[in-house]
Design a protein around this motif. Structure first.
Motif, PDB file in Angstrom:
ATOM      1  N   LEU A   1       0.835  -1.209   0.000  1.00 40.02           N
ATOM      2  CA  LEU A   1       0.000   0.000   0.000  1.00 40.02           C
ATOM      3  C   LEU A   1       0.867   1.256   0.000  1.00 40.02           C
ATOM      4  O   LEU A   1       0.716   2.128   0.853  1.00 40.02           O
ATOM      5  CB  LEU A   1      -0.934  -0.007   1.216  1.00 40.02           C
ATOM      6  CG  LEU A   1      -1.862  -1.214   1.352  1.00 40.02           C
ATOM      7  CD1 LEU A   1      -2.622  -1.156   2.666  1.00 40.02           C
ATOM      8  CD2 LEU A   1      -2.830  -1.273   0.175  1.00 40.02           C
TER       9      LEU A   1
ATOM     10  N   TYR B   1      -0.151   5.046   1.088  1.00 41.91           N
ATOM     11  CA  TYR B   1      -1.333   5.069   1.951  1.00 41.91           C
ATOM     12  C   TYR B   1      -0.968   5.664   3.307  1.00 41.91           C
ATOM     13  O   TYR B   1       0.143   5.510   3.789  1.00 41.91           O
ATOM     14  CB  TYR B   1      -1.870   3.656   2.178  1.00 41.91           C
ATOM     15  CG  TYR B   1      -2.756   3.109   1.078  1.00 41.91           C
ATOM     16  CD1 TYR B   1      -4.054   2.695   1.353  1.00 41.91           C
ATOM     17  CD2 TYR B   1      -2.302   2.986  -0.230  1.00 41.91           C
ATOM     18  CE1 TYR B   1      -4.872   2.178   0.357  1.00 41.91           C
ATOM     19  CE2 TYR B   1      -3.106   2.475  -1.227  1.00 41.91           C
ATOM     20  CZ  TYR B   1      -4.384   2.076  -0.940  1.00 41.91           C
ATOM     21  OH  TYR B   1      -5.189   1.558  -1.913  1.00 41.91           O
TER      22      TYR B   1
ATOM     23  N   CYS C   1      -9.247   5.966  -2.239  1.00 49.26           N
ATOM     24  CA  CYS C   1      -8.119   5.055  -2.052  1.00 49.26           C
ATOM     25  C   CYS C   1      -8.184   4.529  -0.611  1.00 49.26           C
ATOM     26  O   CYS C   1      -7.886   5.244   0.334  1.00 49.26           O
ATOM     27  CB  CYS C   1      -6.842   5.857  -2.287  1.00 49.26           C
ATOM     28  SG  CYS C   1      -5.360   4.896  -2.275  1.00 49.26           S
ATOM     29  N   TYR C   2      -8.589   3.259  -0.436  1.00 47.83           N
ATOM     30  CA  TYR C   2      -8.924   2.796   0.911  1.00 47.83           C
ATOM     31  C   TYR C   2      -8.702   1.292   1.066  1.00 47.83           C
ATOM     32  O   TYR C   2      -8.988   0.512   0.158  1.00 47.83           O
ATOM     33  CB  TYR C   2     -10.395   3.127   1.188  1.00 47.83           C
ATOM     34  CG  TYR C   2     -10.899   2.730   2.557  1.00 47.83           C
ATOM     35  CD1 TYR C   2     -10.656   3.534   3.665  1.00 47.83           C
ATOM     36  CD2 TYR C   2     -11.617   1.558   2.735  1.00 47.83           C
ATOM     37  CE1 TYR C   2     -11.128   3.181   4.922  1.00 47.83           C
ATOM     38  CE2 TYR C   2     -12.093   1.196   3.989  1.00 47.83           C
ATOM     39  CZ  TYR C   2     -11.842   2.007   5.077  1.00 47.83           C
ATOM     40  OH  TYR C   2     -12.296   1.651   6.320  1.00 47.83           O
TER      41      TYR C   2
ATOM     42  N   ASP D   1      -9.202  -4.816   0.625  1.00 48.86           N
ATOM     43  CA  ASP D   1      -8.672  -3.781  -0.252  1.00 48.86           C
ATOM     44  C   ASP D   1      -9.795  -3.271  -1.155  1.00 48.86           C
ATOM     45  O   ASP D   1     -10.318  -4.008  -1.985  1.00 48.86           O
ATOM     46  CB  ASP D   1      -7.534  -4.368  -1.093  1.00 48.86           C
ATOM     47  CG  ASP D   1      -6.814  -3.305  -1.901  1.00 48.86           C
ATOM     48  OD1 ASP D   1      -7.219  -2.123  -1.860  1.00 48.86           O
ATOM     49  OD2 ASP D   1      -5.833  -3.660  -2.577  1.00 48.86           O
TER      50      ASP D   1
ATOM     51  N   ARG E   1      -7.788   1.652  -5.328  1.00 51.82           N
ATOM     52  CA  ARG E   1      -7.434   3.082  -5.364  1.00 51.82           C
ATOM     53  C   ARG E   1      -8.593   3.947  -5.826  1.00 51.82           C
ATOM     54  O   ARG E   1      -8.584   5.162  -5.633  1.00 51.82           O
ATOM     55  CB  ARG E   1      -6.203   3.295  -6.238  1.00 51.82           C
ATOM     56  CG  ARG E   1      -4.973   2.640  -5.619  1.00 51.82           C
ATOM     57  CD  ARG E   1      -3.696   3.162  -6.192  1.00 51.82           C
ATOM     58  NE  ARG E   1      -2.561   2.552  -5.525  1.00 51.82           N
ATOM     59  CZ  ARG E   1      -1.872   3.130  -4.537  1.00 51.82           C
ATOM     60  NH1 ARG E   1      -2.206   4.314  -4.102  1.00 51.82           N
ATOM     61  NH2 ARG E   1      -0.850   2.509  -3.983  1.00 51.82           N
ATOM     62  N   ASP E   2      -9.613   3.327  -6.446  1.00 52.88           N
ATOM     63  CA  ASP E   2     -10.749   4.116  -6.910  1.00 52.88           C
ATOM     64  C   ASP E   2     -11.972   3.950  -6.012  1.00 52.88           C
ATOM     65  O   ASP E   2     -13.059   4.422  -6.337  1.00 52.88           O
ATOM     66  CB  ASP E   2     -11.107   3.756  -8.352  1.00 52.88           C
ATOM     67  CG  ASP E   2     -11.508   2.290  -8.497  1.00 52.88           C
ATOM     68  OD1 ASP E   2     -11.394   1.539  -7.508  1.00 52.88           O
ATOM     69  OD2 ASP E   2     -11.922   1.900  -9.600  1.00 52.88           O
TER      70      ASP E   2
END
Length: 197
Positions: free
Chosen positions: A57, A60, A104-105, A133, A136-137
């Motif tokens: 990540l 992040y 993004c999470y 996950d 990113r979108d």
């Protein structure tokens, strides 16, 4: 959880003998786990392992949410039990557990940590995690990687006060090794299998 040979054989008699043989020692092991591996020590171990890089990540920001109450706390308080049920329902629906809204999470949840002692097998620390996950979108459906790993314990639990530091180090080391093993086998391993299909 501790098992004698008779307890492993099953049956009411084996369970009764096993209970009597381990009575009075489980609380000591439980207390040691609470003291030697509290949520703060778990977070420290994950930060030391560079959690973002380990999980792939890069870039992040790590946000640590409050610790999830224990099963014992849920049994004692109906409100806590309801909160845990709501959390489980969110996970099943693929919803985020935090209030974060960034596209993004990702989430890493430490599900369970438990100590097991069995004859012929020895003592082990079992740790369960779930990495989710969302991409990113901020895709609606997260990719989920649940898994459990175990690592042997050599010095935990401490039987005398002078063994406390060695027991604490042993427990924390097994936890950190467990995280690295979980990522290698359950996250990267599962991702590689999915990509190969």
């Amino acid at each position: 959880m501790k098992m004698s040979g008779l307890g492993m054989m099953g049956g009411a008699l084996g369970a009764l003998i096993d209970h009597e043989a381990t009575k009075g020692t489980v609380a000591t092991v439980t207390e040691q786990m609470h003291v030697y591996l509290p949520p703060e020590a778990q977070v420290e171990a994950l930060r030391s392992a560079d959690i973002a890089a380990t999980l792939g990540l890069a870039g992040y920001t790590i946000v640590v949410e409050p610790a999830v109450p224990s099963d014992a706390a849920a049994k004692a308080d109906p409100a806590v039990k309801d909160a845990l049920r709501a959390m489980d329902a969110k996970q099943r629906k693929g919803e985020r557990l935090s209030a974060a809204t960034t596209p993004c999470y990702a989430e890493l949840v430490g599900d369970h940590i438990f100590y097991v002692k069995k004859p012929l097998v020895g003592t082990n620390l079992f740790v369960q995690w779930t990495f989710r996950d969302f991409g990113r979108d901020g895709g609606a459906k997260p990719r989920s990687f649940p898994g459990q790993v175990k690592n042997p314990l050599a010095a935990f639990p401490a039987k005398t006060p002078d063994q406390a530091e060695a027991a604490k180090a042993d427990l924390r080391d097994a936890y950190a090794k467990g995280f690295a093993e979980y990522v290698a086998k359950k996250v990267r391993g599962a991702s590689a299998m999915t990509a190969a299909k």
